[in-house]
Enzyme design. Structure first.
Site, PDB file in Angstrom:
ATOM      1  N   SER A   1      69.889 109.816 -87.345  1.00 26.85           N
ATOM      2  CA  SER A   1      69.920 108.456 -86.800  1.00 26.85           C
ATOM      3  C   SER A   1      70.924 108.373 -85.660  1.00 26.85           C
ATOM      4  O   SER A   1      72.089 108.739 -85.821  1.00 26.85           O
ATOM      5  CB  SER A   1      70.299 107.445 -87.877  1.00 26.85           C
TER       6      SER A   1
ATOM      7  N   ILE B   1      77.913 111.598 -85.563  1.00 24.59           N
ATOM      8  CA  ILE B   1      77.549 112.968 -85.200  1.00 24.59           C
ATOM      9  C   ILE B   1      76.254 112.986 -84.385  1.00 24.59           C
ATOM     10  O   ILE B   1      76.136 113.709 -83.400  1.00 24.59           O
ATOM     11  CB  ILE B   1      77.412 113.862 -86.457  1.00 24.59           C
ATOM     12  N   CYS B   2      75.289 112.164 -84.762  1.00 18.81           N
ATOM     13  CA  CYS B   2      74.022 112.102 -84.022  1.00 18.81           C
ATOM     14  C   CYS B   2      74.264 111.598 -82.601  1.00 18.81           C
ATOM     15  O   CYS B   2      73.659 112.093 -81.641  1.00 18.81           O
ATOM     16  CB  CYS B   2      73.033 111.195 -84.736  1.00 18.81           C
ATOM     17  N   SER B   3      75.144 110.628 -82.478  1.00 16.51           N
ATOM     18  CA  SER B   3      75.498 110.104 -81.165  1.00 16.51           C
ATOM     19  C   SER B   3      76.153 111.197 -80.317  1.00 16.51           C
ATOM     20  O   SER B   3      75.792 111.387 -79.152  1.00 16.51           O
ATOM     21  CB  SER B   3      76.450 108.912 -81.325  1.00 16.51           C
TER      22      SER B   3
END
Length: 193
Positions: A81, A86-88
């Protein structure tokens, strides 16, 4: 009330999808969240095989498939997501530090986020060199690549590099959902194209 209905529908849909997907026999047991293994559903893929086609949607809910990028090398960054730390970081890294260096490679980020959430994220974070695509409609990418996380409705963190013939030349399934991928290994795979 409207948000509650959407959330309930999404959770119900995730359970229905999980019933239709088989367990990923190639990658099960290789990914954990908070120290606990997660079950991956769908058809796992291996380096050297032809990349399976998939059907996802862009920010305007327009269908996008792998065949739309015919005769082009492709990097696919997969995140659970975009609204998580971390995804960002992973998405910003590929946008800021990789996309410019490999302008002849199509750069995609795929998540199970809804398209309007992806669009909002890209506008807020200045993501302009990679394309974000959503697997929230058909869950086709998660199924075809074996990355759909059972009971979560999210995709597992991974990176794939496909050559111009769309053969998988690099696969990185990130062992811990809470860690970033190994960017150096990904760069080496891109340089070898």
């Amino acid at each position: 009330m409207h948000k509650a209905i959407i959330l309930a529908t999404a959770l119900f849909s995730a359970q229905l999808i999980a019933m239709d997907f088989q367990e990923n026999q190639i990658d099960n047991g290789k990914v954990n969240a908070n120290g606990k293994p997660v079950t991956l559903l769908g058809n796992g893929v291996k380096v050297g095989q032809q990349a399976p086609d998939f059907k996802v949607v862009d920010g305007s809910f327009v269908p996008v498939t792998l065949t739309d990028f015919k005769d082009k090398a492709v990097l696919i960054s997969v995140v659970p997501s975009l609204d998580t730390g971390i995804c960002s970081l992973q998405t910003k890294h590929f946008n800021e530090k990789v996309a410019g260096e490999f302008s002849d490679v199509v750069m995609l980020t795929i998540s199970a986020d809804l398209p309007f959430a992806q669009k909002r994220f890209c506008q807020a974070e200045g993501i302009d060199k990679i394309q974000t695509l959503s697997d929230s409609v058909w869950h086709d990418f998660g199924k075809n690549y074996g990355l759909y996380i059972k009971d979560m409705g999210l995709l597992s963190r991974a990176v794939f590099v496909l050559n111009k013939e769309h053969k998988i030349v690099y696969k990185q399934l990130v062992e811990n959902l809470a860690t970033e991928p190994n960017y150096e290994q990904t760069l080496e795979a891109l340089k070898a194209l």
